[in-house]
Write a protein that holds these residues in place. Structure first.
Motif, mmCIF file in Angstrom:
data_model
loop_
_atom_site.group_PDB
_atom_site.id
_atom_site.type_symbol
_atom_site.label_atom_id
_atom_site.label_comp_id
_atom_site.label_asym_id
_atom_site.label_seq_id
_atom_site.Cartn_x
_atom_site.Cartn_y
_atom_site.Cartn_z
ATOM 1 N N VAL A 12 -20.563 -52.865 -66.281
ATOM 2 C CA VAL A 12 -21.260 -51.483 -66.841
ATOM 3 C C VAL A 12 -22.424 -51.953 -67.610
ATOM 4 O O VAL A 12 -23.313 -51.577 -67.155
ATOM 5 C CB VAL A 12 -20.297 -50.596 -67.575
ATOM 6 C CG1 VAL A 12 -21.095 -49.599 -68.154
ATOM 7 C CG2 VAL A 12 -19.179 -50.016 -66.512
ATOM 8 N N TYR A 16 -26.399 -51.138 -66.241
ATOM 9 C CA TYR A 16 -27.368 -50.045 -67.098
ATOM 10 C C TYR A 16 -28.385 -51.094 -67.770
ATOM 11 O O TYR A 16 -29.184 -50.261 -68.216
ATOM 12 C CB TYR A 16 -26.410 -49.403 -68.099
ATOM 13 C CG TYR A 16 -26.015 -48.049 -67.220
ATOM 14 C CD1 TYR A 16 -26.677 -47.042 -66.849
ATOM 15 C CD2 TYR A 16 -24.433 -48.257 -66.715
ATOM 16 C CE1 TYR A 16 -26.183 -45.963 -65.940
ATOM 17 C CE2 TYR A 16 -24.189 -47.425 -65.860
ATOM 18 C CZ TYR A 16 -24.777 -46.137 -65.586
ATOM 19 O OH TYR A 16 -24.466 -44.928 -64.655
ATOM 20 N N ILE A 31 -28.879 -35.138 -63.999
ATOM 21 C CA ILE A 31 -28.683 -34.935 -65.373
ATOM 22 C C ILE A 31 -28.850 -33.611 -65.928
ATOM 23 O O ILE A 31 -28.043 -32.931 -66.605
ATOM 24 C CB ILE A 31 -29.792 -35.961 -66.370
ATOM 25 C CG1 ILE A 31 -29.476 -37.372 -65.804
ATOM 26 C CG2 ILE A 31 -29.621 -35.452 -67.765
ATOM 27 C CD1 ILE A 31 -30.646 -38.289 -66.708
ATOM 28 N N ASP A 77 -22.040 -45.715 -76.635
ATOM 29 C CA ASP A 77 -22.359 -46.311 -75.181
ATOM 30 C C ASP A 77 -22.093 -47.758 -75.309
ATOM 31 O O ASP A 77 -22.412 -48.502 -76.323
ATOM 32 C CB ASP A 77 -23.443 -45.942 -74.670
ATOM 33 C CG ASP A 77 -23.828 -45.791 -73.157
ATOM 34 O OD1 ASP A 77 -23.717 -44.777 -72.842
ATOM 35 O OD2 ASP A 77 -23.747 -46.842 -72.621
ATOM 36 N N GLU A 100 -17.250 -49.170 -77.091
ATOM 37 C CA GLU A 100 -16.481 -48.590 -75.880
ATOM 38 C C GLU A 100 -15.521 -47.822 -76.168
ATOM 39 O O GLU A 100 -14.954 -47.397 -77.222
ATOM 40 C CB GLU A 100 -15.678 -50.083 -75.412
ATOM 41 C CG GLU A 100 -14.719 -50.460 -76.170
ATOM 42 C CD GLU A 100 -14.149 -51.919 -75.879
ATOM 43 O OE1 GLU A 100 -13.064 -51.928 -75.322
ATOM 44 O OE2 GLU A 100 -15.229 -52.790 -75.473
ATOM 45 N N ASN A 118 -20.473 -37.954 -66.886
ATOM 46 C CA ASN A 118 -20.542 -38.916 -66.011
ATOM 47 C C ASN A 118 -20.113 -40.413 -66.241
ATOM 48 O O ASN A 118 -20.914 -41.251 -65.884
ATOM 49 C CB ASN A 118 -22.110 -38.774 -65.841
ATOM 50 C CG ASN A 118 -22.737 -37.455 -65.089
ATOM 51 O OD1 ASN A 118 -22.052 -36.987 -64.265
ATOM 52 N ND2 ASN A 118 -23.794 -37.141 -65.654
ATOM 53 N N TYR A 122 -16.030 -44.687 -64.647
ATOM 54 C CA TYR A 122 -16.509 -46.324 -65.060
ATOM 55 C C TYR A 122 -14.930 -46.562 -65.790
ATOM 56 O O TYR A 122 -14.844 -47.745 -65.841
ATOM 57 C CB TYR A 122 -17.635 -46.276 -65.874
ATOM 58 C CG TYR A 122 -18.905 -46.109 -65.197
ATOM 59 C CD1 TYR A 122 -19.212 -47.115 -64.303
ATOM 60 C CD2 TYR A 122 -19.560 -44.961 -65.399
ATOM 61 C CE1 TYR A 122 -20.470 -46.930 -63.537
ATOM 62 C CE2 TYR A 122 -20.901 -44.792 -64.835
ATOM 63 C CZ TYR A 122 -21.281 -45.802 -63.758
ATOM 64 O OH TYR A 122 -22.394 -45.540 -63.235
HETATM 65 C C1 LIG Z 1 -24.082 -42.206 -65.471
HETATM 66 S S1 LIG Z 1 -24.209 -42.743 -67.203
HETATM 67 C C2 LIG Z 1 -24.157 -41.043 -68.076
HETATM 68 C C3 LIG Z 1 -25.106 -41.035 -69.447
HETATM 69 C C4 LIG Z 1 -24.922 -39.663 -69.961
HETATM 70 N N1 LIG Z 1 -23.830 -39.401 -70.404
HETATM 71 C C5 LIG Z 1 -25.751 -38.613 -68.808
HETATM 72 O O1 LIG Z 1 -24.749 -37.708 -68.585
HETATM 73 O O2 LIG Z 1 -26.635 -38.671 -68.503
HETATM 74 C C6 LIG Z 1 -22.766 -43.628 -67.687
HETATM 75 C C7 LIG Z 1 -22.811 -44.107 -69.244
HETATM 76 O O3 LIG Z 1 -21.399 -44.508 -69.297
HETATM 77 C C8 LIG Z 1 -21.569 -45.496 -70.158
HETATM 78 N N2 LIG Z 1 -20.251 -46.213 -70.298
HETATM 79 C C9 LIG Z 1 -19.513 -46.775 -69.308
HETATM 80 N N3 LIG Z 1 -18.375 -47.137 -69.608
HETATM 81 C C10 LIG Z 1 -18.169 -46.896 -70.601
HETATM 82 C C11 LIG Z 1 -17.076 -47.446 -71.731
HETATM 83 N N4 LIG Z 1 -16.189 -47.908 -71.434
HETATM 84 N N5 LIG Z 1 -17.440 -47.049 -72.892
HETATM 85 C C12 LIG Z 1 -18.748 -46.499 -73.496
HETATM 86 N N6 LIG Z 1 -19.812 -46.103 -72.652
HETATM 87 C C13 LIG Z 1 -19.360 -46.439 -71.331
HETATM 88 C C14 LIG Z 1 -22.598 -46.270 -69.391
HETATM 89 O O4 LIG Z 1 -23.280 -47.430 -70.222
HETATM 90 C C15 LIG Z 1 -23.590 -45.413 -69.099
HETATM 91 O O5 LIG Z 1 -24.582 -45.368 -70.285
#
Ligand SMILES: C[S@@+](CC[C@H](N)C(=O)[O-])C[C@H]1O[C@@H](n2cnc3c(N)ncnc32)[C@H](O)[C@@H]1O
Length: 221
Positions: A12, A16, A31, A77, A100, A118, A122
């Motif tokens: 991840v 990103y 978004i 994030d 995390e 979103n 993940y």
């Molecule tokens: C598709 S983006 C969505 C960003 C924002 N929430 C949006 O809707 O525009 C997914 C985000 O989730 C974060 N992410 C994924 N797994 C994660 C985890 N285990 N803990 C924290 N953040 C996480 C990623 O780094 C990324 O910034």
């Protein structure tokens, strides 16, 4: 950073690191639609404390800060690059933290609401993350999660493709599976609504509450 422990989390972070500078522009329609649909279902009150998990570039926090200036907002994030874009937006009074979802650096019972957009697809250990979210929610606190809904065929096809070709992706859920995840993690008043944001793509927003009896079991840290 010591908390990037699983392969999925490294994937991840890498994903990103490459996407962050383009993210807001490339995914603008998506978004906007996600945030609009999520905000509609949040029933936010002006004095709430709110945590956004997987806050990314901070788009949701930016809107909330503007429309509800008294809400205490925190975003977390995994991706430093996404957080950098969020920080550059200078969202008033927002704390933006690297961390995390399965190990939140907050005291128990800190937030009235936890939201996540979103990011569910993940999470390799969604049950663990949902329990961790329950820990940081105040009694009767609420969770609102928006993500892809694989009851829609386009999402299901995309899920299969990404499972093979994208190491960051874990899996998507349908409405029933999402309800079960939340119920199994001890949430009550679970409601999952699915909807389309254009002719092709469908999302779902799940809302639930942390019941008092679950709070009693949670050890204070
Ligand atoms: C598709 S983006 C969505 C960003 C924002 N929430 C949006 O809707 O525009 C997914 C985000 O989730 C974060 N992410 C994924 N797994 C994660 C985890 N285990 N803990 C924290 N953040 C996480 C990623 O780094 C990324 O910034």
């Amino acid at each position: 950073m010591t908390h990037y422990t699983t392969n999925n989390e490294y994937a991840v972070v890498n994903e990103y690191a490459g996407l962050a500078s383009e993210y807001d522009r490339r995914w603008a329609f998506y978004i906007e639609a996600t945030l609009r649909e999520t905000l509609k279902r949040m029933d936010l009150t002006s004095h709430a404390s709110l945590l956004d998990i997987g806050c990314g570039t901070g788009s949701l926090l930016q809107i909330i800060s503007k429309n509800y200036p008294t809400v205490k907002i925190v975003g977390i994030d995994l991706s430093m690059e996404m957080l950098k874009i969020a920080r550059d937006k200078q969202i008033k009074d927002a704390a933006l933290i690297a961390g995390e979802a399965r190990c939140l650096p907050f005291r128990s019972k800190s937030f009235d609401m936890v939201v996540s957009c979103n990011a569910l697809h993940y999470l390799r250990n969604p049950e663990e993350c949902l329990s961790e979210i329950a820990r940081v929610l105040k009694p009767q606190g609420r969770i609102v999660i928006t993500d892809w809904c694989d009851d829609y065929i386009a999402c299901r096809v995309c899920d299969v493709f990404l499972r093979v070709f994208n190491r960051a992706h874990f899996k998507t859920y349908g409405r029933r599976a999402c309800e079960l995840l939340l119920r199994n993690a001890g949430y009550s008043n679970v409601q999952v609504e699915r909807y389309k944001i254009n002719w092709l793509w469908g999302l779902m927003t799940a809302k639930a509450q942390i019941p008092l009896h679950v709070q009693k079991r949670i050890v204070q840290v």
